[in-house]
Design a protein around this motif. Structure first.
Motif, PDB file in Angstrom:
ATOM      1  N   LEU A   1       0.831  -1.201   0.000  1.00  0.00           N
ATOM      2  CA  LEU A   1       0.000   0.000   0.000  1.00  0.00           C
ATOM      3  C   LEU A   1       0.864   1.249   0.000  1.00  0.00           C
ATOM      4  N   GLN A   2       0.525   2.192  -0.844  1.00  0.00           N
ATOM      5  CA  GLN A   2       1.182   3.492  -0.842  1.00  0.00           C
ATOM      6  C   GLN A   2       0.119   4.579  -0.788  1.00  0.00           C
ATOM      7  N   LEU A   3       0.404   5.586   0.016  1.00  0.00           N
ATOM      8  CA  LEU A   3      -0.488   6.724   0.166  1.00  0.00           C
ATOM      9  C   LEU A   3       0.251   7.983  -0.258  1.00  0.00           C
TER      10      LEU A   3
ATOM     11  N   TYR B   1      -0.994  14.522   7.070  1.00  0.00           N
ATOM     12  CA  TYR B   1      -0.760  13.146   6.651  1.00  0.00           C
ATOM     13  C   TYR B   1      -2.064  12.366   6.640  1.00  0.00           C
ATOM     14  N   CYS B   2      -2.156  11.405   5.739  1.00  0.00           N
ATOM     15  CA  CYS B   2      -3.242  10.442   5.827  1.00  0.00           C
ATOM     16  C   CYS B   2      -2.662   9.111   6.293  1.00  0.00           C
ATOM     17  N   LYS B   3      -3.508   8.336   6.925  1.00  0.00           N
ATOM     18  CA  LYS B   3      -3.075   7.072   7.515  1.00  0.00           C
ATOM     19  C   LYS B   3      -4.139   6.010   7.367  1.00  0.00           C
ATOM     20  N   VAL B   4      -3.678   4.808   7.080  1.00  0.00           N
ATOM     21  CA  VAL B   4      -4.552   3.638   7.034  1.00  0.00           C
ATOM     22  C   VAL B   4      -3.921   2.543   7.883  1.00  0.00           C
TER      23      VAL B   4
ATOM     24  N   TYR C   1       0.057   2.516   7.714  1.00  0.00           N
ATOM     25  CA  TYR C   1       0.633   3.084   6.506  1.00  0.00           C
ATOM     26  C   TYR C   1       0.373   4.588   6.514  1.00  0.00           C
ATOM     27  N   TRP C   2       1.439   5.342   6.257  1.00  0.00           N
ATOM     28  CA  TRP C   2       1.368   6.798   6.236  1.00  0.00           C
ATOM     29  C   TRP C   2       1.844   7.300   4.886  1.00  0.00           C
ATOM     30  N   GLY C   3       1.272   8.420   4.468  1.00  0.00           N
ATOM     31  CA  GLY C   3       1.809   9.094   3.309  1.00  0.00           C
ATOM     32  C   GLY C   3       2.995   9.954   3.700  1.00  0.00           C
TER      33      GLY C   3
END
Length: 115
Positions: A2-4, A94-97, A104-106
């Motif tokens: 996964l990439q953000l 930042y967005c995070k999942v 996962y962070w952008g």
């Protein structure tokens, strides 16, 4: 993997607006909650807003009524519409999942609000 990738940051005057976007690749996010966080210089990272897989939004008190989070499961993106910006909103956003135990962070996008 996964990439953000966040985008949409910039310099804006107090009272102005910006729209941030978080684009995901490598994984479909429609069943996951997604959050926006921010970190100002010298301060800890803090939660700004999140949206559940079902589309229910949550906001930190300091952005309620000014920011709106939304998601587009077709495009695999999450947006943060920021209105009535204040100098204290200046930070890297930042967005995070979270996929199970892994986060996962952008890379973040800089928002600067001038007074």
């Amino acid at each position: 993997q996964l990439q953000l990738v966040e985008s949409g940051g910039g310099l804006v005057q107090s009272g102005g607006s910006l729209r941030l976007s978080c684009a995901a690749s490598g994984y479909t996010l429609d069943v996951y909650d997604i959050g926006w966080f921010r970190q100002a210089p010298g301060k800890e990272r803090e939660g700004v807003s999140c949206i559940t897989s079902g589309g229910r939004p949550n906001y930190a008190d300091f952005v309620k009524g000014r920011f709106t989070i939304s998601r587009d499961n077709v495009k695999n993106t999450v947006a943060l519409q920021m209105n009535s910006l204040k100098p204290e909103d200046t930070a890297v956003y930042y967005c995070k999942v979270s996929l199970g135990p892994r986060e996962y962070w952008g890379q973040g996008t800089q928002v600067t609000v001038s007074s």
